[in-house]
Design an enzyme around this catalytic site. Sequence first.
Site, PDB file in Angstrom:
ATOM      1  N   GLY A   1       0.808  -1.211   0.000  1.00 55.02           N
ATOM      2  CA  GLY A   1       0.000   0.000   0.000  1.00 55.02           C
ATOM      3  C   GLY A   1       0.835   1.252   0.000  1.00 55.02           C
ATOM      4  O   GLY A   1       2.069   1.219  -0.006  1.00 55.02           O
TER       5      GLY A   1
ATOM      6  N   GLY B   1       0.745   4.852   2.031  1.00 54.97           N
ATOM      7  CA  GLY B   1       0.096   5.642   3.083  1.00 54.97           C
ATOM      8  C   GLY B   1       0.588   7.056   3.067  1.00 54.97           C
ATOM      9  O   GLY B   1       1.397   7.435   2.218  1.00 54.97           O
ATOM     10  N   SER B   2       0.113   7.827   3.993  1.00 55.81           N
ATOM     11  CA  SER B   2       0.514   9.227   4.020  1.00 55.81           C
ATOM     12  C   SER B   2       1.981   9.366   4.399  1.00 55.81           C
ATOM     13  O   SER B   2       2.644  10.315   4.024  1.00 55.81           O
ATOM     14  CB  SER B   2      -0.353   9.988   5.016  1.00 55.81           C
ATOM     15  OG  SER B   2      -0.324   9.332   6.253  1.00 55.81           O
TER      16      SER B   2
ATOM     17  N   GLY C   1       4.351   7.040   3.645  1.00 59.93           N
ATOM     18  CA  GLY C   1       5.171   6.544   2.553  1.00 59.93           C
ATOM     19  C   GLY C   1       4.660   5.183   2.115  1.00 59.93           C
ATOM     20  O   GLY C   1       3.539   4.809   2.411  1.00 59.93           O
TER      21      GLY C   1
ATOM     22  N   VAL D   1       4.177   1.185   1.882  1.00 59.35           N
ATOM     23  CA  VAL D   1       4.013   0.178   2.924  1.00 59.35           C
ATOM     24  C   VAL D   1       4.340  -1.192   2.341  1.00 59.35           C
ATOM     25  O   VAL D   1       3.857  -1.549   1.266  1.00 59.35           O
ATOM     26  CB  VAL D   1       2.560   0.175   3.465  1.00 59.35           C
ATOM     27  CG1 VAL D   1       2.456  -0.730   4.676  1.00 59.35           C
ATOM     28  CG2 VAL D   1       2.097   1.575   3.796  1.00 59.35           C
TER      29      VAL D   1
ATOM     30  N   LYS E   1       6.492   0.604   7.031  1.00 56.41           N
ATOM     31  CA  LYS E   1       6.254   1.860   6.322  1.00 56.41           C
ATOM     32  C   LYS E   1       7.569   2.593   6.154  1.00 56.41           C
ATOM     33  O   LYS E   1       8.251   2.892   7.124  1.00 56.41           O
ATOM     34  CB  LYS E   1       5.298   2.736   7.118  1.00 56.41           C
ATOM     35  CG  LYS E   1       3.947   2.110   7.317  1.00 56.41           C
ATOM     36  CD  LYS E   1       2.962   3.118   7.847  1.00 56.41           C
ATOM     37  CE  LYS E   1       1.605   2.463   8.016  1.00 56.41           C
ATOM     38  NZ  LYS E   1       0.614   3.390   8.549  1.00 56.41           N
TER      39      LYS E   1
ATOM     40  N   ASP F   1      -6.092  12.918  10.188  1.00 58.12           N
ATOM     41  CA  ASP F   1      -6.321  12.348   8.862  1.00 58.12           C
ATOM     42  C   ASP F   1      -7.202  11.107   8.967  1.00 58.12           C
ATOM     43  O   ASP F   1      -6.845  10.035   8.496  1.00 58.12           O
ATOM     44  CB  ASP F   1      -4.980  12.041   8.193  1.00 58.12           C
ATOM     45  CG  ASP F   1      -5.128  11.865   6.681  1.00 58.12           C
ATOM     46  OD1 ASP F   1      -6.198  12.223   6.136  1.00 58.12           O
ATOM     47  OD2 ASP F   1      -4.183  11.366   6.054  1.00 58.12           O
TER      48      ASP F   1
END
Length: 935
Positions: free
Chosen positions: A622, A624-625, A627, A629, A643, A740
């Site tokens: 994935g 994420g905010s 970076g 994952v 992450k 967030d």
Amino acid sequence: MALLPCLLLLVLLLFPSVSGQVRDFVSIDCGGTGNYTDPNTGLAWISDAGLTKYGKVAEVRTSRKTGPQYKFHRYFPADSKKYCYTLSTTERRRYLVRATFLYGNSDSGNPYPMFQLFMDSTYWSTVTIKDASSVFVEEMIIRATSSSLQVCLCCASTSYPFISTLELRPLNVSMYATNYEDDFYLKVAARVNFGALSDEPIRYPDDPYDRIWESDLYKRQNYLVGMAPGTRRICTKRNIKINTREFPPLKVMQTAVVGTRGILSYRLNLDGFPANARAYAYLAEIEDLGKNETRKFMMKQPYIPGYDNIFVNIAENAHGSYALYEPSYMNVSLDFVLSFLFSKTQDSTRGPLLNAIEISKYVQIIPKTDFQDAAVLHAFQSMSSQGEWTYEDGDPCIPARWEWINCSSSMPPRITQIFLSGKNLSGAIPADIKQIEQLTELWLDDNSLDGPIPDMSNLINLEVVHLENNELTGQLPSYFGKLPSLRELYVQNNYLSGDIPPALLNGKFIFNYDGNPGLRLMGQHERHLQLIVATVIGAFAAVLLLVGCLWLLWNHQKKPLQGESHKKIFSGNYLRILSKSSSPYSIVRGASLVIDDGLDLAYYISLTEIEEATCKFSKKIGEGSFGTVYYGKMKDGKEVAVKVSADSTSSGTQQFINEVALLSRIHHKNLVPLIGFCEEGCQRILVYEYMHNGTLRDHIHDSVKQKSLNWLSRLVIAEDAAKGLSYLHNGCNPSVIHRDVKTSNILLDINMRAKVSDFGLSRQADENLTHVSSVARGTVGYLDPEYYANQQLSDKSDVYSFGVVLLELISGRKPVSVEDYGADWNIVHWARSSIRKGDITSIIDPSLMGTFKIESVWRIAEIAVLSVELHGVSRPRMQEVEMVIQDAIKIERGSQSTHDSSSSSSSMPSLHVSFPSDPLEIVSDTQLVSVTEAR
Ligand SMILES: *[C@@H]1O[C@H](CO)[C@@H](O)[C@H](O)[C@H]1NC(C)=O
Ligand SMILES: *[C@@H]1O[C@H](CO)[C@@H](O)[C@H](O)[C@H]1NC(C)=O
Ligand SMILES: *[C@@H]1O[C@H](CO)[C@@H](O)[C@H](O)[C@H]1NC(C)=O
Ligand SMILES: *[C@@H]1O[C@H](CO)[C@@H](O)[C@H](O)[C@H]1NC(C)=O
Ligand SMILES: *[C@@H]1O[C@H](CO)[C@@H](O)[C@H](O)[C@H]1NC(C)=O
Ligand SMILES: *[C@@H]1O[C@H](CO)[C@@H](O)[C@H](O)[C@H]1NC(C)=O
């Protein structure tokens, strides 16, 4: 000075006809400064100053025009005690009891009050203030069970209990009589005047009984919506015969609505439902019909078995026009959302007509504590003038028991224990104490009690009796020897006299009679026996104690060994973050340090180890905010999400470490745990527990997985996430604002339980992020507009974002989409306008059809709309959102027993991990959550 008598005279002249009724009215202005008559209504208000010893008076600030009784309210401490008003009544007479609440205090930013209201021991309502400037009204119709009744406030879950007015209105002979009044009160849920001429309610003096008839023009959420097209408002000035049963006021009967296209329909929420109700319709023909015209109609909704074929012909049923016909259901089961629909019959020339309705919920009367028990307690209260315990009021046991007693859980409750040691009691022990049949413990020691020990021979449950250090006189009764459960009898240091009955010296219970100069033993040898017994018991106890200590010591030594081996698992080249109370945080490399605050902190994990675990970052799962994952598996088999910060240039090493230090101290079952971190060269890596079922976003918006999420699972996930967030807001010190919240930050574990991730983290680059300003950060569609506008970050910003998540859960739609919402552009505007119209079905995710109860969706829709209010202060707190979700879950599960972990945990957020309060605070105006030393 002469003004007042003039005013009174005027009042008397203005309201001559009703003076008989009004004489019996009791109108208490809680917090009011004196007695007065309201010139607008002619009602005489009295101040509550002489009626309660508790509470403080607050001035109510509100822009709304209200009567003089709302200038002040009285508020009480938010503790476990109850605060009561006593009203005198005539037994078996029927009354309307009304309590009203105007909070007013809207600008403090604190959560609005939520507390409970009781009538005697019967739960009446939970008062939940949602709007500081509206008067919240609770009404109950009762038949008095005795010569007085008590209205009690207690158990605040937010803010504090308060009350504005308390009103008692006697009803005429048989008004509101039901078949169930021995066991049930009637809690008024709706009383509506249709076709009203203004949005003001009708009450006294128009209604001589001072009921409040709400106008059908008064706007509330999901209240009287879904009106059929062709509904027309009509009114008349002619007189109407109203002498039927409930005597609705003439003014209410003079207006009505008519379904000119053959249908009359409405929908409204009934608070506290589903429940069994008494429902009335008030009908009077107030149109002049032609000779060959008829008005016949039937109720099509709600469907009530046995009533589906009955039609109404008002003029016929009421024996003429301009006369009241009052059909009612004595006992009908109704849902939280009541939809009703009248439809004209085929042969009728006119459409259905409705003047008023009234719906009341049956509330089971909970019996008061046994009145003889209570009388003895009151007698004890009158024997001392010292301390608050002497005027604790309300029922001794329900809903909260008095501090100095204990109660059985039976119905009605009985008193089991009395704790009055050292309370400055004087006088004789009440002889009626023998009435407290369930009494097990009686503590009356260290007082100034005199007189004889009363007869308690029938109190066969007595186990512990403490009467020492008083001034009791007379003989020591022998019945104590026959009480089968007695364990302790203390009577030392009194003025008892006479022979000690041999039955008391049987050694079956602890018996202390020292310091009574007048007491005599009957013979010496009993005393010897007692001594011997005491010695033997003493020796035996000493041996036991010794053995016990040895055993404890032995065990104690074994424990640290087990602890050591456990810790070894994580030592090696890991690093621990050390916390000491002297310095906020410090990081010590190289050694595995044992710290003693008992919390698991995050470990330093070397880059090599991470590369091994992730097979050199080969499996990306994935973005994420923070970076990218990656999936990984540690040497010990633990699956992790790794992450890797996208930002390799930033200079904020210290900030990163501080952040990690903070995050590693946050533990909650609904937050994704941080396992470790790495900071080597330019690499910054965070290692989290791996969540097998991915993000909530995938499950809602990805059609492959969508099937598995029915409404109940969505609710459970929402509850989990709400718990996680409310822990961040309230359980952490310093509290953490997520900033967030969105469906892709709510992760699902292997059991589909939700955990919130990505809280309190720096966010460098993410294509979903708005770069709307250098400060406001968040994701498009979830971003709190108030925060966006003025950059004031608060926990209410998270509430806003969570409100959007709730709307997504209801609708299955994305927060922003031009295709979905057209000009509305985002889910908030689109959903809000439908929900405010009372139309919820059009926004519900089509894939949910058939899997939900509409009531539970309504609860969520309402709290979601509140959560996305424009202004933070109008939004609820996370805990309140959490409670509503729990309510919705209860409704959804219905009678199904709730025994899983989510519902057994209490409705308050779990605050069981308490951190030592460090001098830390989150500085919210940087991109990072920085940890700095306050001071
Ligand atoms: C107000 O009226 C009540 C009841 O009639 C009375 O007990 C009380 O003394 C009055 N208070 C004042 C300040 O006159
Ligand atoms: C009370 O009820 C009786 C009939 O039961 C009626 O005649 C009388 O007018 C009622 N009193 C008032 C004040 O409404
Ligand atoms: C109403 O009817 C239900 C079911 O028919 C019954 O259980 C209940 O006891 C009745 N009375 C009240 C006051 O709820
Ligand atoms: C009512 O009766 C009048 C004649 O008496 C007739 O003209 C009219 O059409 C009738 N109206 C209806 C609705 O039947
Ligand atoms: C105890 O009660 C007596 C009256 O019975 C009173 O004079 C005395 O002040 C009280 N003592 C305390 C400490 O309240
Ligand atoms: C009250 O009684 C219950 C059992 O009846 C007991 O568990 C509880 O500890 C008692 N409370 C106190 C304060 O003694």
